[in-house]
Design an enzyme around this catalytic site. Sequence first.
Site, PDB file in Angstrom:
ATOM      1  N   GLY A   1       0.830  -1.195   0.000  1.00 40.63           N
ATOM      2  CA  GLY A   1       0.000   0.000   0.000  1.00 40.63           C
ATOM      3  C   GLY A   1       0.869   1.250   0.000  1.00 40.63           C
ATOM      4  O   GLY A   1       2.010   1.220   0.481  1.00 40.63           O
TER       5      GLY A   1
ATOM      6  N   CYS B   1       5.078  -0.395   7.275  1.00 35.49           N
ATOM      7  CA  CYS B   1       4.842   0.779   6.437  1.00 35.49           C
ATOM      8  C   CYS B   1       6.125   1.113   5.672  1.00 35.49           C
ATOM      9  O   CYS B   1       7.218   1.064   6.239  1.00 35.49           O
ATOM     10  CB  CYS B   1       4.453   1.956   7.333  1.00 35.49           C
ATOM     11  SG  CYS B   1       4.166   3.490   6.442  1.00 35.49           S
ATOM     12  N   LEU B   2       5.981   1.462   4.409  1.00 34.57           N
ATOM     13  CA  LEU B   2       7.166   1.806   3.602  1.00 34.57           C
ATOM     14  C   LEU B   2       7.884   3.039   4.151  1.00 34.57           C
ATOM     15  O   LEU B   2       9.052   3.242   3.877  1.00 34.57           O
ATOM     16  CB  LEU B   2       6.768   2.040   2.137  1.00 34.57           C
ATOM     17  CG  LEU B   2       6.380   0.783   1.342  1.00 34.57           C
ATOM     18  CD1 LEU B   2       5.962   1.157  -0.067  1.00 34.57           C
ATOM     19  CD2 LEU B   2       7.507  -0.223   1.324  1.00 34.57           C
TER      20      LEU B   2
ATOM     21  N   GLU C   1      -3.803   3.379   5.001  1.00 36.93           N
ATOM     22  CA  GLU C   1      -3.460   4.343   3.948  1.00 36.93           C
ATOM     23  C   GLU C   1      -4.239   5.652   4.094  1.00 36.93           C
ATOM     24  O   GLU C   1      -3.695   6.733   3.879  1.00 36.93           O
ATOM     25  CB  GLU C   1      -3.696   3.740   2.558  1.00 36.93           C
ATOM     26  CG  GLU C   1      -2.887   2.483   2.236  1.00 36.93           C
ATOM     27  CD  GLU C   1      -1.408   2.626   2.512  1.00 36.93           C
ATOM     28  OE1 GLU C   1      -0.848   3.741   2.402  1.00 36.93           O
ATOM     29  OE2 GLU C   1      -0.785   1.611   2.880  1.00 36.93           O
TER      30      GLU C   1
ATOM     31  N   HIS D   1      -2.647   8.004   6.422  1.00 43.40           N
ATOM     32  CA  HIS D   1      -1.538   8.786   5.846  1.00 43.40           C
ATOM     33  C   HIS D   1      -2.036  10.127   5.296  1.00 43.40           C
ATOM     34  O   HIS D   1      -1.337  11.136   5.359  1.00 43.40           O
ATOM     35  CB  HIS D   1      -0.864   8.025   4.698  1.00 43.40           C
ATOM     36  CG  HIS D   1       0.164   7.030   5.138  1.00 43.40           C
ATOM     37  ND1 HIS D   1       1.287   7.383   5.844  1.00 43.40           N
ATOM     38  CD2 HIS D   1       0.247   5.688   4.957  1.00 43.40           C
ATOM     39  CE1 HIS D   1       2.018   6.294   6.079  1.00 43.40           C
ATOM     40  NE2 HIS D   1       1.406   5.251   5.563  1.00 43.40           N
TER      41      HIS D   1
HETATM   42 NI    NI Z   1       2.141   3.276   5.529  1.00 44.92          NI
END
Ligand code: NI
Length: 167
Positions: free
Chosen positions: A46, A91-92, A134, A137
Amino acid sequence: MSILNVLHYPDERLRRVALAIENVDDNTRKLIDDMFETMYGAPGIGLAAVQVDVLKRLIIIDLSENKDQPFCFINPQILSREGKEKVEEGCLSVPGIYADVTRSKWIKIQALDRQGDPFEQEFEGLMAICVQHEIDHLDGKLFVDYLSEMKRVRIRKKMEKLRRQTF
Ligand code: NI
């Protein structure tokens, strides 16, 4: 298509609130394509536009192993939610960190698709969790915000150390 730079916690730019997309146009679709390439390359499941330093309400998700079930939600909003479920998240923007977060088990959302057409959809399980992560964010919120102060400080220190070592 191009790979975009993903911001890392505790970068303050991850704390900004994204703005609604008024016109879904070719620029929006180019951004969506670039975000997919970035997410698949990471690899991740995501990504929100805020994470690539674009203040727009746009998220993408693909939970499939073969990267062939792409979801894209523009201006997503949660209409209703039910139940609770605790799932380990990553999370990236917080690489290498995983922690349990409790979220709604079932959600119904409304959003625009990549043509700008509105739709409503219901999700449960990992997809519901991911959509909530997401959308957070887009409001400047990260999954580490749900953890205890102590855990968050530890993660923050680890991330800052990591950054010093790589740059
Ligand atoms: Ni994330």
